[in-house]
Design an enzyme around this catalytic site. Sequence first.
Site, mmCIF file in Angstrom:
data_model
loop_
_atom_site.group_PDB
_atom_site.id
_atom_site.type_symbol
_atom_site.label_atom_id
_atom_site.label_comp_id
_atom_site.label_asym_id
_atom_site.label_seq_id
_atom_site.Cartn_x
_atom_site.Cartn_y
_atom_site.Cartn_z
ATOM 1 C CG HIS A 3 -1.830 1.154 1.262
ATOM 2 N ND1 HIS A 3 -2.956 1.215 0.495
ATOM 3 C CD2 HIS A 3 -1.742 2.325 1.917
ATOM 4 C CE1 HIS A 3 -3.534 2.389 0.699
ATOM 5 N NE2 HIS A 3 -2.821 3.070 1.558
ATOM 6 C CB CYS A 29 1.317 -4.440 -18.235
ATOM 7 S SG CYS A 29 0.985 -6.167 -17.925
HETATM 8 C C1 PEP Z 1 1.948 -8.568 -12.996
HETATM 9 O O1 PEP Z 1 1.885 -9.673 -12.450
HETATM 10 O O2 PEP Z 1 3.024 -7.967 -13.230
HETATM 11 C C2 PEP Z 1 0.722 -7.875 -13.406
HETATM 12 C C3 PEP Z 1 0.770 -6.790 -14.160
HETATM 13 O O3 PEP Z 1 -0.455 -8.360 -12.961
HETATM 14 P P1 PEP Z 1 -0.986 -8.220 -11.436
HETATM 15 O O4 PEP Z 1 -0.053 -7.251 -10.729
HETATM 16 O O5 PEP Z 1 -2.376 -7.724 -11.542
HETATM 17 O O6 PEP Z 1 -0.868 -9.612 -10.934
#
Ligand code: PEP
Length: 563
Positions: free
Chosen positions: A191, A491
Amino acid sequence: MTNASPSTIKGTGVVSGVAYAEAVWVRPRPDLPTAGEPIEESRRDSEYDRFLEAVDIVASRLEQRAAGADGQAAEVLGATAGMVKDRGWHKAVRKGIRAGKSAEYATVCATDKFVTMFEAAGGVMAERTTDLKDVRDRVIAELRGEQEPGLPLVEGEAVLFAADLAPADTATLDTAHIKALVTELGGPTSHTAIIARQLNIPCIVAVGARLREIESGELVFVDGAVGTVRLGVDPAESRKAVEEYREKAARVAQWRGPAETKDGYRVQLLANVADGNAARIASDSQAEGIGLYRTELSFLSASEEPTVDEQARIYAKVFNAYPHSKVVVRTLDAGSDKPISYATLTSEENPALGVRGLRVARDNEALLTRQLDAIAQAAAERGEDAPTWVMAPMVATSTEAKWFSGLCRERGLTPGAMIEVPAAALMADTIMPHLDFVSIGTNDLTQYTMAADRLSPQLAYLTDPWQPAVLRLIRHTCVVGRDNNVPVGVCGEAAADPVLACVLTGLGVNSLSAASTAVAGVGAQLAEVTLEECQKMAEAAIDAEGPTEARASVFKVMEQFKN
Ligand code: PEP
Ligand code: MG
């Protein structure tokens, strides 16, 4: 920086930038009282008066702070003061005291009762339980004559130190005064890190117990890029470094996309969003489109699966924020730390390695196809200039990729997969032929490559996206992407780090998707380096022994570019 004996404490830097100010510790929450000896009957009325006095003092202190604040901070403080004065809660405390409990213990019991009720109600009510506990802690501290817990009042500038920060601690955080955050616990996805990224202030997490060696009032120099907190540094040099950082921050604020390197190499910068509101906020930033729409976040408190029409309406809100740009929708990533009552298995020994993401649909294909139908329905009106790409989370094999791709193509959707399981990166040559794009989820790819829980503060030194092992898997994925003509994006949180974003570009990543507040920082940094320099930075990171060494050697390479 020079000084006779500056001492340095190291943590994990999660938001870059520097600050030089006095440390201020968030005051700890009080230990909660247990039942203890019953209060004599003759003293019970005065015990309740003692409670009411504490309540008055806490409420008027909060009201005073609300009067001095504005906007959301004033609202939060005013609402908290209102909770302190809640008659229903007072009544429950009075009942406890009449039954012989101390004011402190009756406060705990009454609060527990309301917390249980709010949790059972779910939704927004459940979210209020943190605030209720905050009110309880303030009143208990007052009853004991201790300092009020939580954020202290800061008048000048300060670096906030805490064990970890709760949402209630950060709601009223004012960046005019708080210049950086440093926590003993937490991790890159905790957080604290999320808040710091939103506020765009330097942040270091997982420093460990050594942070306690620094007391409130001591002057510290914080460097969020390398994760160091330094004591005894030269004041003039520290102020100069802060000044340079502010100038850079001003350049970032001025930066306008689309992103390209100094020599004109284009990199697509996109935003990660959770819903229509976040998408609208992103559309005011420099993000060109959406690179990750985490659909599951809209359904965390839903007890039943929304119908196709209901889902389509929810997805359309995100599409509407970007009517002329690419939107990448991720299908439900239910399970593990994001349980969804209608989709997830309730008891698993090891949920992060369990039935999560695309795996949920193996025994429930209709759940996935209903979601794809809803996405297709919401995207039906989108034009040629607004591609809708759909990707599956947690793909591990080419069989899964082929199956998912078939379901998407049947509905006219463009299929892709997240590369977040190491097997998917290693087997990218068998997976990519089925797909039109991939996006690397560095949060999970790091968790699974390092075999380290991404939520564990003790393991933050392993779940660092600068881990060369992770960078090597990314490099392999990019090489296979180029061979198969499949675009490769990133991402995960790694894409939010401006310097790491240059490394990723050097490795061959075509698009980067991050919190929209991080996009301008990444774009401004890319504009300062050439593609060849990004490639040199990537080589330096890949050849390093660990994440600390990778950062250090990439920063050294960058220094050489300046000369
Ligand atoms: C990741 O795992 O890097 C991702 C973008 O998905 P999440 O953070 O939602 O698991
Ligand atoms: Mg993931």
